[in-house]
Design a protein around this motif. Structure first.
Motif, PDB file in Angstrom:
ATOM      1  N   ARG A 278      45.855  71.536  26.126  1.00 36.37           N
ATOM      2  CA  ARG A 278      46.830  72.517  25.662  1.00 36.37           C
ATOM      3  C   ARG A 278      47.036  72.492  24.154  1.00 36.37           C
ATOM      4  O   ARG A 278      47.838  73.276  23.640  1.00 36.37           O
ATOM      5  CB  ARG A 278      48.169  72.267  26.357  1.00 36.37           C
TER       6      ARG A 278
ATOM      7  N   TYR B 155      52.744  68.859  27.091  1.00 35.84           N
ATOM      8  CA  TYR B 155      53.319  68.003  28.131  1.00 35.84           C
ATOM      9  C   TYR B 155      52.989  68.543  29.519  1.00 35.84           C
ATOM     10  O   TYR B 155      53.152  69.734  29.804  1.00 35.84           O
ATOM     11  CB  TYR B 155      54.836  67.916  27.966  1.00 35.84           C
ATOM     12  N   SER B 156      52.534  67.662  30.384  1.00 32.17           N
ATOM     13  CA  SER B 156      52.310  67.974  31.788  1.00 32.17           C
ATOM     14  C   SER B 156      52.511  66.684  32.571  1.00 32.17           C
ATOM     15  O   SER B 156      51.731  65.737  32.433  1.00 32.17           O
ATOM     16  CB  SER B 156      50.899  68.531  32.019  1.00 32.17           C
TER      17      SER B 156
ATOM     18  N   ARG C  52      38.832  65.369  30.956  1.00 34.58           N
ATOM     19  CA  ARG C  52      39.367  66.710  31.224  1.00 34.58           C
ATOM     20  C   ARG C  52      39.261  67.590  29.980  1.00 34.58           C
ATOM     21  O   ARG C  52      38.917  68.775  30.066  1.00 34.58           O
ATOM     22  CB  ARG C  52      40.817  66.605  31.680  1.00 34.58           C
TER      23      ARG C  52
ATOM     24  N   ASP D  68      51.146  61.775  30.733  1.00 37.16           N
ATOM     25  CA  ASP D  68      51.730  63.115  30.620  1.00 37.16           C
ATOM     26  C   ASP D  68      51.107  63.950  29.506  1.00 37.16           C
ATOM     27  O   ASP D  68      51.569  65.064  29.251  1.00 37.16           O
ATOM     28  CB  ASP D  68      53.240  63.006  30.370  1.00 37.16           C
TER      29      ASP D  68
ATOM     30  N   GLY E 103      41.876  61.562  30.619  1.00 36.96           N
ATOM     31  CA  GLY E 103      42.343  62.670  29.789  1.00 36.96           C
ATOM     32  C   GLY E 103      41.253  63.204  28.879  1.00 36.96           C
ATOM     33  O   GLY E 103      41.128  64.423  28.684  1.00 36.96           O
TER      34      GLY E 103
ATOM     35  N   SER F  11      52.479  63.569  34.623  1.00 34.70           N
ATOM     36  CA  SER F  11      51.505  62.816  35.426  1.00 34.70           C
ATOM     37  C   SER F  11      50.169  63.539  35.551  1.00 34.70           C
ATOM     38  O   SER F  11      49.469  63.402  36.554  1.00 34.70           O
ATOM     39  CB  SER F  11      52.073  62.526  36.822  1.00 34.70           C
ATOM     40  N   THR F  12      49.790  64.293  34.527  1.00 35.92           N
ATOM     41  CA  THR F  12      48.555  65.069  34.618  1.00 35.92           C
ATOM     42  C   THR F  12      47.311  64.193  34.635  1.00 35.92           C
ATOM     43  O   THR F  12      46.279  64.581  35.183  1.00 35.92           O
ATOM     44  CB  THR F  12      48.479  66.063  33.449  1.00 35.92           C
ATOM     45  N   ASN F  13      47.379  63.001  34.046  1.00 34.15           N
ATOM     46  CA  ASN F  13      46.211  62.125  33.993  1.00 34.15           C
ATOM     47  C   ASN F  13      46.211  61.051  35.068  1.00 34.15           C
ATOM     48  O   ASN F  13      45.355  60.159  35.039  1.00 34.15           O
ATOM     49  CB  ASN F  13      46.126  61.456  32.613  1.00 34.15           C
TER      50      ASN F  13
ATOM     51  N   ASP G  20      48.445  66.295  28.102  1.00 30.89           N
ATOM     52  CA  ASP G  20      47.362  67.214  28.456  1.00 30.89           C
ATOM     53  C   ASP G  20      46.756  67.743  27.161  1.00 30.89           C
ATOM     54  O   ASP G  20      47.267  68.690  26.552  1.00 30.89           O
ATOM     55  CB  ASP G  20      47.893  68.359  29.318  1.00 30.89           C
TER      56      ASP G  20
END
Length: 397
Positions: free
Chosen positions: A244, A82-83, A275, A239, A272, A85-87, A241
Motif C-alpha cells: 500500500r 496498516y492492515s 507479498r 500489520d 511481507g 495481522s496481514t503478514n 502491508d
C-alpha cells in the motif's frame, strides 16, 4: 523557636518493596502499604502500557484518552499501510508426528529432510562507506555515536545489498529497513545511493517510538534533496502491508534490509517482502522492479510455530512440541553464560535458517546464507533476490 525539620532519609519501610532484578524502587508508599502505585498488584493494570491505575474507572479513562500506546495504535490504524495481522499465516493444523522423539533424532531428521542451503561470500566493503567511516564511527566529534562493531555489521549488510547497484533514471530506488530502531542501516544505505547520484525513497519501521537517532538527519536530507522522501512507520511487522505504500509503485529497485530481526520478526519480514515482490511483479508496466532482501537473523530462540517457515518446511517432519525443544538450543554458544555446547547451538540455528531459505526458494526468491561479519556470534544473514521464474506457490496473495 523555629520548627526542626527532619531531613533524614526515609526508612526502608517507607519505600516501595518492589525489587525487579535486585534493584530498589525509590518511590514512596502510602501509610500501611508495601508498594507504590506503579507496583501495587492489587491495582488494575493497563493491558497496553502496563500502567497501574487507582480503580476500574481510572483504568477506563486511561485506556480511552491517556494511554500513549493505545493512541499510537489508533494513529497507525489510520495509515494507508496498516492492515491488521496481514503478514501472519492462518492457524496451523495439527500433524500426526509423535512428540516423544529425542532431540538428536529430531535434528538428524531435519538434516536429512532439508537441503543444504547455498552459501555466498560477503563482498568487499563499498568505497563510499570508506569515505564516511571516520566521521560515523565511534569518535568524540562524531554526530552519530556508534560502536565500531555496529559500523562493521552495517557496512557488510550495505555491501551485500548495494554492491551491484547502478543508477537508472527516471525511476528512483527505495530503501526499506524493517525493525529499524535508530535507523542507522537505512541512513548508511541512503547515503551510499545519494553518493552515486541516485537519491532513494527511505522507509523505516519499528514497534517502538524511541531511539529515533537518524530521523533528524534523514529529514534534513529530504529537505535538501539528498534523498527523495523519508517515512517512519510505528507498527508491528505483522500489520505492515508494504503493497500500500504509494512511492513503491514507481521504484525500479527496492532494497529491504533488516539488522538483527528477533525471532518471528524475520519470518514476518520474509513474508511481507514476498507479498510486495509479487505485487510489484504483477503490476509492472515495462521492466519489473529488482528487489533485494538482506536480513540479519537474530534470537532464533524466540521463534514460534506460527510462521510459514514451520508450516510449510518443518511441519511435515517434526511436531510443534519438537520445534519448541529446538528453539531454546539456538541460544547456546552465543555468550559467556551460554557458551556450553556451541556446536549444538550452531546446528539448531543453521536448521532454522535453512528452512527459511528453502521456503524463499520455493516462493520466488533466489536465496542464500552468508556469514556477513566476524565481530559477533550472530553472524548469519539471508541474502535474496526476487526471481519470479521460480514461483511454485500460487496461494500467496
Amino acid at each position: 523557636m523555629a520548627d526542626v525539620v527532619d531531613e533524614s532519609p526515609q526508612s526502608p519501610q517507607q519505600r516501595c518493596q518492589f525489587r525487579p532484578g535486585g534493584k530498589i524502587c525509590p518511590l514512596p508508599v502510602r501509610q500501611g502499604a508495601s508498594f507504590c502505585g506503579a507496583h501495587d498488584a492489587a491495582r488494575p493494570e493497563c493491558p497496553a502500557c502496563g500502567t497501574r491505575l487507582r480503580d476500574a474507572a481510572a483504568l477506563k479513562k486511561h485506556v480511552t484518552a491517556r494511554c500513549p500506546v493505545t493512541r499510537r495504535r489508533r494513529v497507525a490504524q489510520q495509515a494507508n499501510w496498516y492492515s491488521a495481522s496481514t503478514n501472519l499465516p492462518p492457524p496451523s493444523t495439527a500433524n500426526n508426528i509423535p512428540v516423544a522423539r529425542a532431540l538428536p533424532l529430531v535434528l538428524h531428521t531435519l538434516q536429512t529432510a532439508l537441503p543444504a542451503p547455498r552459501k555466498m561470500r560477503a563482498p568487499a566493503a563499498l568505497p563510499e562507506l570508506r569515505l564516511i567511516s571516520d566521521a560515523w564511527s565511534d569518535q568524540r566529534d562524531s554526530s552519530v555515536k556508534m560502536q565500531p562493531k555496529h559500523f562493521t555489521q552495517i557496512a557488510s549488510l550495505c555491501a551485500l545489498a548495494l554492491s551491484s547497484h547502478t543508477p537508472s533514471q527516471p525511476h528512483q530506488p527505495a530503501v526499506i529497513e524493517l525493525g529499524a530502531g535508530r535507523a542507522y542501516t537505512a541512513m548508511f544505505a541512503a547515503n551510499v545511493l545519494s553518493l552515486r547520484d541516485d537519491p532513494p525513497h527511505v522507509l523505516v519501521t519499528d514497534r517502538h517510538t524511541t531511539r529515533w537517532k537518524a530521523d533528524r538527519t534523514l529529514r534534513a536530507w529530504q529537505s535538501t534533496g539528498k534523498i527523495a522522501s523519508f517515512t517512519r512507520c510505528t507498527t508491528d511487522l505483522a500489520d505492515l502491508d508494504m503493497r500500500r505504500l504509494p512511492f513503491l509503485q514507481t521504484c525500479n529497485r527496492v532494497y529491504i534490509l533488516g539488522k538483527h530481526l528477533c525471532g518471528d520478526a524475520s519470518d514476518l519480514a520474509i513474508y511481507g517482502a514476498t507479498r510486495l515482490a509479487r505485487h510489484l511483479h504483477q503490476h509492472a508496466n515495462d521492466t519489473p522492479a529488482v528487489i533485494t532482501l538482506v536480513l540479519a537473523c537474530c534470537c532464533r530462540a524466540l521463534c514460534t510455530d506460527r510462521t510459514y517457515t514451520f508450516d510449510q518446511c518443518l511441519k511435515p517432519h517434526i511436531s510443534p512440541s519438537e520445534f519448541a525443544a529446538i528453539t531454546p538450543c539456538c541460544a547456546l554458544g552465543l555468550d559467556e553464560k551460554r557458551r556450553n555446547k556451541p556446536h549444538l547451538g550452531n546446528q539448531c540455528r543453521l536448521l532454522i535458517d535453512s528452512a527459511r531459505v528453502q521456503w524463499m526458494n520455493a516462493n520466488g526468491w533466489q536465496a542464500a546464507l552468508c556469514t556477513y561479519t566476524k565481530v559477533s556470534p550472530e553472524n548469519t544473514c539471508i541474502v535474496a533476490t526476487w526471481n519470479p521464474n521460480k514461483l511454485t506457490n500460487a496461494n500467496l496473495s
